[in-house]
Design a protein around this motif. Structure first.
Motif, PDB file in Angstrom:
ATOM      1  N   ARG A   1      -8.333  16.899   1.822  1.00 19.69           N
ATOM      2  CA  ARG A   1      -9.229  16.015   1.079  1.00 19.69           C
ATOM      3  C   ARG A   1     -10.289  16.871   0.383  1.00 19.69           C
TER       4      ARG A   1
ATOM      5  N   ARG B   1       0.840  -1.200   0.000  1.00 17.48           N
ATOM      6  CA  ARG B   1       0.000   0.000   0.000  1.00 17.48           C
ATOM      7  C   ARG B   1       0.876   1.253   0.000  1.00 17.48           C
TER       8      ARG B   1
ATOM      9  N   THR C   1      -7.209  13.211  -2.387  1.00 11.19           N
ATOM     10  CA  THR C   1      -6.576  13.338  -1.079  1.00 11.19           C
ATOM     11  C   THR C   1      -5.099  13.671  -1.237  1.00 11.19           C
TER      12      THR C   1
ATOM     13  N   LYS D   1      -3.055   5.179   5.316  1.00  7.25           N
ATOM     14  CA  LYS D   1      -4.141   5.938   5.940  1.00  7.25           C
ATOM     15  C   LYS D   1      -5.249   6.294   4.960  1.00  7.25           C
TER      16      LYS D   1
ATOM     17  N   ASP E   1      -8.472   5.478   2.797  1.00  4.48           N
ATOM     18  CA  ASP E   1      -9.545   4.518   3.059  1.00  4.48           C
ATOM     19  C   ASP E   1     -10.000   3.752   1.823  1.00  4.48           C
ATOM     20  N   GLU E   2      -9.434   4.049   0.647  1.00  3.71           N
ATOM     21  CA  GLU E   2      -9.775   3.336  -0.575  1.00  3.71           C
ATOM     22  C   GLU E   2      -8.512   3.069  -1.379  1.00  3.71           C
TER      23      GLU E   2
END
Length: 299
Positions: free
Chosen positions: A108, A53, A97, A72, A74-75
Motif C-alpha cells: 500500500r 466487489r 494498493t 479486503k 477498505d474503499e
C-alpha cells in the motif's frame, strides 16, 4: 479409516471451486459491466463489479479471462490496472494498493492526491492526478517506486483537490497523450522520461480547433483506434462549441485524426451517462450505466 475425511475435504474443496468458477463464468461484460475500464494491448478490459466487489478481466471474443476479489480493500476503487504478474494495482482515495490474485493485500502506497486516470506500458503505470495544475507520475510495477514525474507536485496546503479530469492514453508509438482543460489538443509526453515532447495541432475545417465550452474540468475518457493514428475523446454535447454543436445531443465523440491534424465531432446516439472504454475493430465500446456494453460504429 483416514481416507474418507481426506476424500471428503478434497470433494468439498472441489465443490467450492466449482461453485466459484460457475459464479465467475456467469459474469459477462456484455450484459453486466457498469464501471470505468481501459482497453489493454490484448484488447481485454477489466471492469469492477460493485455487487461482488471484484475485478473481472474480459475480452469480446473470449469471454471472462480472470477474476480478482477486492473484499479486503477498505474503499471503493477509483482506477486500476492488472500488472504483468496478474496482480492488481488499485487507486482508491489517496492510496494505491496492490493485491494478489486471491485478493490478499501485498503493498500500500500513499499518494499525493486522488487519481484521475491511469494508463500503462510494460514497465509501469502512469497516473494522472486530480489537481489544480497537471501532475503525472510513472510508477514501477514491481514496488510502485516513482520513475518520473511531470508537472507541479501538489502540496498538502492546497486543501481538497479540484476535480480536474485529465484523461490519458498511450498512442501507437508508446507516447502518453493527455487531455487538459478546454483544449481539444493533447499534450504528448515521453513514456520513458516524462518530458513533454510536443502537442497536437488539430484543425477543424482548416481553422485551429475550437475551445470546448461548459464544465471542462470533468473530461471524458480517451480511446485509441490502434493502427489508425486516431484518438477518440468522449464529450458531452454541451462541451462542444455552440457553432459546431448543431443537432448534437447526449454523448459525442471528438475524432482526433493525428496524421491529418484534423478534428471532427461524431454523434453516438447515447446519453452522456455512458462511458467510453475502447475501440475494437471499427466499433467504439461504451459502458451502459444500467449494465452492459453499447457498440457504436466509427469510421
Amino acid at each position: 479409516m483416514r481416507s474418507f475425511p481426506i476424500y471428503a475435504s478434497i470433494l468439498g474443496a472441489l465443490l467450492c471451486l466449482t461453485s466459484v468458477t460457475a459464479s465467475a463464468q456467469a459474469w459477462d461484460a456484455a450484459g453486466k459491466a457498469t464501471s470505468w475500464a481501459k482497453q489493454d494491448r490484448d484488447d481485454s478490459f477489466t471492469f469492477y463489479d460493485a455487487s461482488t466487489r471484484s475485478l473481472y478481466t474480459w475480452v469480446r471474443d473470449g469471454g471472462l479471462l480472470g477474476t480478482l476479489p477486492l473484499g479486503k480493500l477498505d474503499e471503493e476503487p477509483d482506477r486500476w490496472v492488472i500488472d504483468p504478474r496478474s496482480t492488481a494495482w488499485v487507486a482508491h482515495g489517496t492510496s494505491l494498493t496492490r493485491l494478489d490474485r486471491t485478493g490478499r493485500i501485498l503493498d500500500r502506497v500513499k499518494l499525493h492526491a486522488e487519481v484521475s486516470d491511469v494508463c500503462w506500458d510494460a514497465v509501469g503505470m502512469i497516473l494522472s492526478y486530480r489537481t489544480a495544475e497537471p501532475y503525472v507520475e510513472k510508477r514501477d510495477f514491481r514496488n510502485a517506486d516513482v520513475i518520473w514525474t511531470f508537472g507541479a507536485k501538489p502540496s498538502k496546503r492546497e486543501g481538497p483537490a479540484p476535480q480536474n479530469q485529465r484523461p490519458l492514453a498511450l498512442d501507437d508509438s508508446g507516447n502518453i497523450l493527455m487531455a487538459d482543460g478546454n483544449s481539444l489538443n493533447l499534450s504528448i509526453l515521453d513514456a520513458n522520461t516524462g518530458q513533454k515532447i510536443g502537442e497536437t495541432a488539430l484543425k477543424f475545417h482548416g481553422a485551429p480547433a475550437p475551445a470546448l465550452e461548459g464544465d471542462t474540468t470533468r473530461r471524458g475518457p480517451l480511446a485509441v483506434w490502434v493502427g489508425k493514428g486516431v484518438i477518440f475523446a468522449a464529450l458531452k454535447a454541451t462541451q462542444v462549441p455552440a457553432a459546431q454543436r448543431s443537432t448534437l445531443q447526449g454523448l459525442v465523440l471528438a475524432r482526433l485524426d493525428l496524421p491529418r491534424t484534423a478534428v471532427d465531432f461524431l454523434p453516438t446516439g447515447l446519453d452522456d451517462s455512458h462511458v467510453l472504454v475502447g475501440v475494437l475493430d471499427s466499433d467504439a465500446i461504451f459502458v451502459n450505466p444500467k449494465g452492459g456494453l453499447m457498440v457504436v460504429a466509427v469510421k
